[in-house]
Design an enzyme around this catalytic site. Structure first.
Site, PDB file in Angstrom:
ATOM      1  N   LEU A  40      -8.753  -9.651   1.089  1.00 27.97           N
ATOM      2  CA  LEU A  40      -8.896 -11.093   1.251  1.00 27.97           C
ATOM      3  C   LEU A  40      -9.469 -11.426   2.625  1.00 27.97           C
ATOM      4  O   LEU A  40      -9.105 -10.815   3.626  1.00 27.97           O
ATOM      5  CB  LEU A  40      -7.545 -11.784   1.054  1.00 27.97           C
ATOM      6  CG  LEU A  40      -6.881 -11.536  -0.300  1.00 27.97           C
ATOM      7  CD1 LEU A  40      -5.601 -12.342  -0.423  1.00 27.97           C
ATOM      8  CD2 LEU A  40      -7.827 -11.874  -1.446  1.00 27.97           C
ATOM      9  N   GLY A  99      -6.231  -7.116  -1.375  1.00 23.30           N
ATOM     10  CA  GLY A  99      -7.251  -7.732  -2.226  1.00 23.30           C
ATOM     11  C   GLY A  99      -8.071  -6.710  -2.954  1.00 23.30           C
ATOM     12  O   GLY A  99      -8.380  -6.834  -4.124  1.00 23.30           O
ATOM     13  N   ASN A 133       0.015  -3.742   1.015  1.00 22.89           N
ATOM     14  CA  ASN A 133       0.716  -3.584   2.295  1.00 22.89           C
ATOM     15  C   ASN A 133       1.051  -4.912   2.960  1.00 22.89           C
ATOM     16  O   ASN A 133       1.135  -5.012   4.179  1.00 22.89           O
ATOM     17  CB  ASN A 133      -0.114  -2.713   3.240  1.00 22.89           C
ATOM     18  CG  ASN A 133      -1.471  -3.327   3.552  1.00 22.89           C
ATOM     19  OD1 ASN A 133      -1.959  -4.197   2.838  1.00 22.89           O
ATOM     20  ND2 ASN A 133      -2.090  -2.857   4.626  1.00 22.89           N
ATOM     21  N   GLU A 134       1.276  -5.952   2.159  1.00 22.76           N
ATOM     22  CA  GLU A 134       1.549  -7.283   2.706  1.00 22.76           C
ATOM     23  C   GLU A 134       2.674  -7.316   3.730  1.00 22.76           C
ATOM     24  O   GLU A 134       2.569  -7.978   4.770  1.00 22.76           O
ATOM     25  CB  GLU A 134       1.871  -8.267   1.565  1.00 22.76           C
ATOM     26  CG  GLU A 134       0.682  -8.771   0.806  1.00 22.76           C
ATOM     27  CD  GLU A 134       0.220  -7.842  -0.298  1.00 22.76           C
ATOM     28  OE1 GLU A 134      -0.591  -8.260  -1.119  1.00 22.76           O
ATOM     29  OE2 GLU A 134       0.681  -6.681  -0.314  1.00 22.76           O
TER      30      GLU A 134
END
Length: 324
Positions: A108, A175, A199-200
């Site tokens: 993203l 993303g 891996n947020e």
């Protein structure tokens, strides 16, 4: 979601999605691209489509250098290109890969989520949703050929890396991982530098429920819970073991393997396969469709927080310093 800093795009006007790409040589599409005799490259500024109508397959390449970050424009053009292929009965399958050296997708686009107004955040997140829905429910066979470095929600690089690792050919975080998970089959180049995962949490954020649902459907609840809580990025061998990818092959065999796998999938009666795909995926997609507006509002509310915006600014500055 692994985020990628991308340059701000001033103009948002899109070319007609399947106008012939001026930079592509007319006539035969190069064999390496997968096009058949007489096939011409089509697409838009950020998506190159190499059709092979005789085989019923098209290769769709991301081409937004330097890192194929998922900007609003790229998201929109991917949806338009895929929709065009879906509406053309000549095609039954699409291989999704990258046209950019050393990178699949950086995930993203950070610049779409920093310093903008709530209306823009809502527009951007709706585009992210739309791409996932289009991929996840497509009646076409979709094969993701990760032969270049990819930092995105599913496949990703270290959070402090401003670009692909030297020689990387298959990294895909957040993303980028979302792109891969939306496909029917995923092939990853065998390189220990490559990783893939959502891996947020490593960035202090939480994966949306539909990201989590997709990962659970792919690798199971316990493995997904552990991966999401720890923000794990899996190297090829581990990614294959847990099931995030279906096959790991040498880098120079990714495209040929994708072609071979596509032939296997297309050998199955299409109507039965499409109904089965819908049976297996509809409930997950419906969960987002029923909560789509609420999901957008949750994203806008979260990303608009002063603390989150500050963190994003710090992250961008960190990347900019590394580029100097």
């Amino acid at each position: 979601m692994a985020l990628a800093a991308g340059a701000r795009v001033q103009a948002r006007a899109l070319l007609r999605p399947w106008s012939r790409v001026p930079s592509a040589a007319p006539g035969r599409t190069p064999a390496a691209g997968g096009g058949g005799p007489g096939a011409r490259c089509f697409g838009s500024p950020r998506v190159l489509v190499e059709p092979d109508p005789a085989a019923g397959v098209a290769v769709m390449k991301l081409r937004k250098p330097p890192v194929n970050s998922l900007s609003l424009e790229l998201l929109t053009e991917l949806v338009i290109s895929l929709e065009k292929l879906e509406n053309d009965k000549s095609f039954q399958g699409v291989i999704i890969t990258s046209d950019s050296p050393g990178i699949f997708s950086a995930g993203l686009d950070l610049m779409e989520m920093c310093g903008r107004d709530p209306a823009h955040y809502a527009e951007y997140w709706k585009a992210v949703q739309e791409l996932w829905l289009r991929l996840y429910l497509s009646h076409l066979v979709l094969i993701c050929a990760v032969n270049v470095s990819v930092p995105s929600p599913i496949l990703s690089r270290p959070a402090d890396s401003p670009g692909p690792a030297p020689g990387a050919q298959g990294v895909s975080p957040a993303g980028g991982c979302l792109l891969a998970l939306g496909c029917d089959y995923r092939i990853l180049a065998d390189n220990p530098k490559y990783t893939i995962g959502l891996n947020e949490t490593q960035l202090g954020i939480v994966a949306p429920f539909w990201f989590a649902d997709t990962l659970v459907n792919t690798i199971g609840h316990r493995a997904a819970e552990r991966a999401l809580q720890l923000g794990l990025l899996f190297p090829p061998a581990e990614a294959l073991r847990v099931g995030i990818v279906d096959q790991v092959v040498p880098e120079d065999q990714v495209q040929s393997t994708a072609r071979s796998v596509m032939a296997q999938w297309l050998a199955v009666p299409g109507h039965a396969r499409q109904l089965t795909k819908n049976l297996m995926r509809k409930a997950t997609a419906d969960r987002l469709l029923k909560q789509r507006d609420a999901d957008i509002q949750n994203f806008v509310s979260f990303i608009s927080r002063d603390s989150i915006q500050k963190s994003l600014h710090v992250y961008i500055e960190k990347l900019q310093k590394k580029k100097v």
